[in-house]
Design a protein around this motif. Structure first.
Motif, PDB file in Angstrom:
ATOM      1  N   UNK A 239       2.232   3.365  -9.730  1.00  0.00           N
ATOM      2  CA  UNK A 239       2.633   3.635 -11.310  1.00  0.00           C
ATOM      3  C   UNK A 239       1.552   2.001 -11.857  1.00  0.00           C
ATOM      4  N   UNK A 240       1.486   1.327 -10.674  1.00  0.00           N
ATOM      5  CA  UNK A 240       0.420   0.527 -12.017  1.00  0.00           C
ATOM      6  C   UNK A 240      -0.596   0.917 -12.135  1.00  0.00           C
ATOM      7  N   UNK A 241      -1.360   1.723 -10.932  1.00  0.00           N
ATOM      8  CA  UNK A 241      -2.452   2.679 -11.201  1.00  0.00           C
ATOM      9  C   UNK A 241      -2.896   3.471 -12.240  1.00  0.00           C
ATOM     10  N   UNK A 242      -1.431   4.342 -12.622  1.00  0.00           N
ATOM     11  CA  UNK A 242      -1.408   5.004 -13.534  1.00  0.00           C
ATOM     12  C   UNK A 242      -0.826   4.610 -14.565  1.00  0.00           C
TER      13      UNK A 242
ATOM     14  N   UNK B 222       0.999  -1.500  -0.168  1.00  0.00           N
ATOM     15  CA  UNK B 222       0.383  -0.118   0.063  1.00  0.00           C
ATOM     16  C   UNK B 222       0.606   1.253  -0.006  1.00  0.00           C
ATOM     17  N   UNK B 223       0.672   2.089  -0.657  1.00  0.00           N
ATOM     18  CA  UNK B 223       0.921   3.705  -0.920  1.00  0.00           C
ATOM     19  C   UNK B 223       2.612   3.494  -1.642  1.00  0.00           C
ATOM     20  N   UNK B 224       2.809   2.740  -2.271  1.00  0.00           N
ATOM     21  CA  UNK B 224       4.503   2.238  -2.359  1.00  0.00           C
ATOM     22  C   UNK B 224       4.539   3.307  -3.709  1.00  0.00           C
ATOM     23  N   UNK B 225       5.704   3.071  -4.674  1.00  0.00           N
ATOM     24  CA  UNK B 225       5.346   3.768  -5.380  1.00  0.00           C
ATOM     25  C   UNK B 225       4.620   3.090  -6.982  1.00  0.00           C
TER      26      UNK B 225
END
Length: 308
Positions: free
Chosen positions: A166-169, A159-162
């Motif tokens: 990036x996956x959701x971006x 959770x909250x990781x870069x």
């Protein structure tokens, strides 16, 4: 004069009613081939129960949003998983042979593959989406399997990781339908409906936990992903199909239209659970969207409201 006014009012009412019925009704069952709607039959967390019920629904596409093979027994090896993929593929092939759906879409869940899997298995009789898109009658459907809920299972990112951000971006800005194995925070999970401020608070909490400056509250185990909620709020797809939380079964309308069709659970060993809003056993959930060319026509004549 009064007679003319009554006639005008009557005709106006019927024009609006007909436009609503033909163009905008959200629950029409005739979202099949040739209609103005594109219908989706959505299911998830089935754990193999799909083999025991009739799945003939008058919809255009079948969407499976994860955890669709039986729960793996202790010590399950690659051969066991391969056999289950063949079984699922054969079942989908039977639907295709009967021409039940024009499209089959699968997003694998965290229990569908061995822990540590990075390359999702492919199927001959379905489109498997993993950070990828396909088209359904002109609608862009994007799917991904990442989840921040169950460490030690497949497709996990903290959770909250870069990495998770990036996956959701990668969700396209113009996606019409987004299929994820994890729900957005506050919709389709166990946390209850979240306001915009609560989403932002959760984003900050998860970012602090990811960099080690704070710990997540115990209640975080009951919620979907705040970063996903923020990204979906930016993209604003017309439909989100999700799973992972059987307690979140149902549909939610609002800024985000979310369907959580989790029919079963790991603990129930693939037996359908009961709908929390009725005594009936859970089944797949249906949702229909106006076809893209129909949306353009409706917007062009300025219909007073459009409901999907």
């Amino acid at each position: 004069m009064n007679s003319l006014r009554r006639t005008t009012t009557f005709l106006t009412f019927w024009i609006v009613f007909v436009l609503f019925r033909l163009c905008c009704h959200p629950h029409r069952e005739n979202a099949a081939k040739g209609s103005n709607h594109v219908g989706f039959a959505c299911a998830a967390e089935t754990y193999g129960v799909q083999y025991n019920i009739d799945w003939t629904f008058k919809q255009r596409a079948l969407v499976l949003a994860g955890d669709v093979i039986p729960a793996a027994p202790p010590g399950a090896d690659a051969a066991w998983y391969a056999a289950e993929y063949r079984r699922l593929d054969a079942w989908l092939g039977g639907l295709r042979a009967r021409k039940v759906y024009a499209y089959h879409i699968v997003v694998w869940g965290s229990d569908d593959v061995p822990p540590g899997t990075t390359t999702p298995p492919r199927l001959e009789n379905a489109t498997v989406l993993f950070d990828s898109s396909c088209e359904v009658d002109g609608l862009t459907v994007y799917g991904t399997s990442w989840q921040p809920v169950h460490p030690g299972r497949a497709f996990y990112l903290p959770r909250g990781s870069r990495e998770l951000e990036a996956a959701w971006a990668r969700i396209p800005d113009r996606a019409d339908v987004v299929v994820t194995h994890t729900p957005p925070f506050g919709i389709g999970d166990r946390s209850g409906r979240a306001s915009e401020d609560e989403v932002q608070d959760a984003v900050r909490e998860e970012a602090a936990a990811a960099n080690g400056s704070a710990q997540l509250p115990d209640a975080a185990e009951d919620r979907g992903c705040a970063l996903l909620h923020r990204r979906l709020d930016s993209v604003r797809p017309r439909l989100v199909v999700t799973s992972l939380f059987p307690d979140g079964y149902g549909t939610t309308r609002g800024r985000l239209n979310v369907v959580n069709p989790s029919m079963s659970s790991r603990a129930s060993a693939g037996r359908p659970l009961r709908d929390p809003h009725s005594r009936a056993l859970r089944g797949p959930l249906m949702w229909s969207l106006l076809a893209p060319e129909r949306v353009a026509k409706v917007r062009g004549v300025q219909v007073p409201f459009v409901i999907e």
